[in-house]
Design a protein around this motif. Structure first.
Motif: not given
Ligand code: 5GP
Length: 237
Positions: A53-56, A177-178, A192-203
């Motif tokens: 979240s910090r980085k984003l 987002l809030e 904004i983190s793994c708890d609040t995003c869907r992230l799918w590995d591209k490969s």
């Protein structure tokens, strides 16, 4: 320095500081899903989510998007501006997954030609029902101008994050987002983190987010660590 607890949510606890304009958000290891009906803990989850979240937030600030982020107090503690939270979950969607595939005849994995922006009223009690500008104005939670600005900011953030995460080997089907109000300005709040995003590995197409917990898809801490390795490699040095 943390003073008394102001509020404890499902994954973070907010503390006052000596400065009334600043709060400390502590990212915890607790996990909940389905309006708190499913509960668990995951090792180091709070740490990885706080750092991601910090980085984003830092990246969004560099891109000219105001956020509540002020700095880090500890590995899993974020110093943030005190804002008045607008109770709307703003969800940009790039690929169909989750609730949109349950509510509408849209197949999971459908790639949207243009992002689909969904807004929900943030209320467990009411089951997060659909929100739009007319309902927001009728409820007195935001003005038409504010909702328009929130929509514009959310779509811009979506473009920035989608491109950034693509470079790190992730697809971004959707995220939440809030926003908050401070000094008459709208800023990105919460996390904004793994708890609040869907992230799918591209490969591999595998989920690297909270869906692992929601649908018992494997080792959540390991997946969050892998996301952290790609987004905040410096914390592993
Ligand atoms: P859905 O509407 O499919 O349940 O969620 C869409 C996206 O928003 C997902 O990335 C999901 O993680 C995020 N999201 C929606 N509501 C919440 C919520 O109450 N808490 C969290 N952590 N994420 C949410």
């Amino acid at each position: 320095m943390k003073k008394e607890e102001l509020y404890s949510g499902k994954a973070k606890t907010i503390y006052r500081t000596e400065d009334p304009d600043k709060l400390i958000s502590v990212f915890r290891n607790s996990l909940t899903a389905f309006d708190g009906k499913k509960k668990s803990e995951a090792e180091k989850k709070g740490y990885f989510n706080a750092q991601i979240s910090r980085k984003l937030f830092e990246m969004l600030e560099e891109e000219g998007i105001p956020t509540h982020y002020l700095g880090m107090e500890a590995d899993n503690e974020m110093l943030v501006r005190a804002v008045e939270i607008i109770p709307i979950e703003v969800i940009p969607r790039n690929i169909a997954a989750g609730s949109i595939t349950r509510k509408y005849p849209i197949e999971e994995g459908t790639v949207f030609k243009t992002p689909v922006l969904v807004m929900d009223y943030k209320s467990d009690e009411h089951g997060d029902p659909m929100m739009n500008e007319d309902i927001a104005v009728a409820m007195g939670i935001a003005t038409y101008e504010e909702v328009a600005q929130i929509r514009e900011m959310a779509l811009k953030i979506n473009e920035i994050l989608k491109n950034y995460l693509d470079e790190k080997g992730f697809l971004l089907p959707d995220f939440k987002l809030e926003f908050g109000r401070v000094d008459g300005k709208i800023v990105v709040a919460d996390e904004i983190s793994c708890d609040t995003c869907r992230l799918w590995d591209k490969s591999t197409g595998q989920s690297m987010d909270k869906d692992i917990f929601r649908f018992d898809k494997g080792d959540l801490s390991k997946a969050y660590e892998e996301v952290a390795k790609r987004i905040v490699p410096e914390i592993f040095e």
